[in-house]
Design a protein around this motif. Structure first.
Motif, PDB file in Angstrom:
ATOM      1  N   ASP A 158       1.346  -4.252  15.093  1.00 21.28           N
ATOM      2  CA  ASP A 158       1.345  -3.738  13.723  1.00 21.28           C
ATOM      3  C   ASP A 158       2.763  -3.610  13.160  1.00 21.28           C
ATOM      4  O   ASP A 158       2.974  -3.772  11.954  1.00 21.28           O
ATOM      5  N   CYS A 197       7.535   4.504  12.452  1.00 19.95           N
ATOM      6  CA  CYS A 197       6.307   4.297  11.676  1.00 19.95           C
ATOM      7  C   CYS A 197       5.059   4.603  12.496  1.00 19.95           C
ATOM      8  O   CYS A 197       3.947   4.515  11.979  1.00 19.95           O
ATOM      9  N   ARG A 198       5.271   4.906  13.785  1.00 15.82           N
ATOM     10  CA  ARG A 198       4.164   5.201  14.710  1.00 15.82           C
ATOM     11  C   ARG A 198       3.157   4.050  14.743  1.00 15.82           C
ATOM     12  O   ARG A 198       1.960   4.226  14.559  1.00 15.82           O
ATOM     13  N   SER A 207       0.859  -1.181   0.000  1.00 16.56           N
ATOM     14  CA  SER A 207       0.000   0.000   0.000  1.00 16.56           C
ATOM     15  C   SER A 207       0.899   1.236   0.000  1.00 16.56           C
ATOM     16  O   SER A 207       2.093   1.146   0.330  1.00 16.56           O
ATOM     17  N   GLN A 208       0.358   2.384  -0.330  1.00 16.13           N
ATOM     18  CA  GLN A 208       1.142   3.616  -0.326  1.00 16.13           C
ATOM     19  C   GLN A 208       1.693   3.895   1.071  1.00 16.13           C
ATOM     20  O   GLN A 208       2.836   4.305   1.227  1.00 16.13           O
ATOM     21  N   GLN A 209       0.879   3.644   2.091  1.00 20.90           N
ATOM     22  CA  GLN A 209       1.307   3.886   3.471  1.00 20.90           C
ATOM     23  C   GLN A 209       2.456   2.949   3.859  1.00 20.90           C
ATOM     24  O   GLN A 209       3.446   3.389   4.451  1.00 20.90           O
ATOM     25  N   ASP A 210       2.349   1.666   3.494  1.00 18.78           N
ATOM     26  CA  ASP A 210       3.435   0.726   3.801  1.00 18.78           C
ATOM     27  C   ASP A 210       4.696   1.077   3.022  1.00 18.78           C
ATOM     28  O   ASP A 210       5.804   0.954   3.533  1.00 18.78           O
ATOM     29  N   TYR A 211       4.526   1.533   1.787  1.00 19.63           N
ATOM     30  CA  TYR A 211       5.692   1.925   1.005  1.00 19.63           C
ATOM     31  C   TYR A 211       6.397   3.123   1.652  1.00 19.63           C
ATOM     32  O   TYR A 211       7.615   3.149   1.763  1.00 19.63           O
ATOM     33  N   SER A 212       5.633   4.097   2.115  1.00 20.44           N
ATOM     34  CA  SER A 212       6.224   5.260   2.800  1.00 20.44           C
ATOM     35  C   SER A 212       6.963   4.818   4.056  1.00 20.44           C
ATOM     36  O   SER A 212       8.050   5.321   4.358  1.00 20.44           O
ATOM     37  N   ARG A 213       6.386   3.890   4.769  1.00 15.66           N
ATOM     38  CA  ARG A 213       7.056   3.371   5.969  1.00 15.66           C
ATOM     39  C   ARG A 213       8.342   2.647   5.595  1.00 15.66           C
ATOM     40  O   ARG A 213       9.357   2.773   6.272  1.00 15.66           O
ATOM     41  N   SER A 264      11.172   4.964   4.839  1.00 16.46           N
ATOM     42  CA  SER A 264      11.742   5.593   6.037  1.00 16.46           C
ATOM     43  C   SER A 264      12.938   4.818   6.593  1.00 16.46           C
ATOM     44  O   SER A 264      13.771   5.380   7.299  1.00 16.46           O
TER      45      SER A 264
END
Length: 193
Positions: A144, A138-139, A110-116, A119
Motif C-alpha cells: 500500500d 502512514c501506517r 482522497s481525503q485520507q491520501d491527502y492527509s498522508r 504528513s
C-alpha cells in the motif's frame, strides 16, 4: 545528495512550456495550442507549476475526459483560483502559482491520501524519504505504501525512485504542505517508536 551541485531552474520559454503541457500520452489527441499557451503564460512558464498542470490534464484524460474538456477545465480552474496572468516572477508569485495548482491537484486525492501526503512536510528539504519511512508514518504495509507513492508520483506531487525505494518532494511543495500540517509532533513520534 551531499556531492551534488545545486542548479537553479528559471522559467521556461513559451515554446518549452507549451511543449511540456502538451506532453501527454501518444493515444491522446493534441490539446488546443492557443489555450495551452495561455495556461503556460498564466503559470509563469515555471517548470514545477507546468508539470503539476500537465499531470492534472493527464489524470483527467485517463479518466475518460476529452483533452479539449480537460484543458478548458484547467483554464477555468486557474481562473477560479485567482491565477490570472502573472505580472512578475517573484518568489511570492511563484508560491501563489504553486498553491493554486496544488489545490487543483488535491481534488484527485482522497481525503485520507491527502492527509498522508501532508504528513511528508515533517521531513527537511532536499532529503530522500525511504518508502519504508513513508509506510511507517502512514501506517501502511509495503504494498500500500508503494501504491500511494505511485499515485502521488503520477500526479507529479512527488518524485518516486522505484529502484532506490525513495521519494522526494520539491522544496516549494514541501513548504506549501508544511502550512497544511497541523500535528507534526505526533508524526515525529511515529518515527521514534
Amino acid at each position: 545528495v551531499p556531492c551534488a551541485d545545486r542548479v537553479d531552474v528559471d522559467e521556461m520559454t513559451s515554446t518549452e512550456s507549451t511543449a511540456l503541457l502538451s506532453a501527454l500520452p501518444a493515444s491522446t489527441s493534441r490539446p488546443p495550442l492557443d489555450e495551452v499557451r495561455n495556461i503556460a503564460h498564466r503559470l509563469g512558464h515555471w517548470p514545477l507549476a507546468l508539470e503539476l498542470a500537465r499531470s492534472m490534464l493527464e489524470q483527467r484524460v485517463k479518466r475518460g475526459e476529452s483533452i479539449d474538456r480537460a484543458v478548458t477545465f484547467l483554464s477555468h480552474a486557474l481562473h477560479a483560483k485567482g491565477l490570472l496572468f502573472l505580472k512578475n516572477d517573484s518568489a511570492a508569485e511563484r508560491f501563489r502559482t504553486i498553491s493554486g495548482t496544488l489545490e487543483m491537484n488535491r481534488a484527485v486525492l482522497s481525503q485520507q491520501d491527502y492527509s498522508r501526503y501532508v504528513s511528508l512536510a515533517i521531513f527537511p528539504e532536499d532529503v530522500d524519504i525511504p518508502l519504508s519511512v513513508l509506510g511507517q508514518i502512514c501506517r501502511l504495509d509495503e504494498f500500500d505504501t508503494e501504491d500511494l507513492a505511485l499515485r502521488l508520483d503520477s500526479c507529479s506531487l512527488l518524485t518516486l525512485d522505484v529502484t532506490s525505494a525513495v521519494i522526494r518532494l520539491h522544496d516549494v511543495i514541501r513548504e506549501w504542505l508544511s502550512k497544511e500540517l497541523h500535528d507534526p509532533k505526533s508524526l515525529h513520534q511515529l518515527l521514534t517508536t
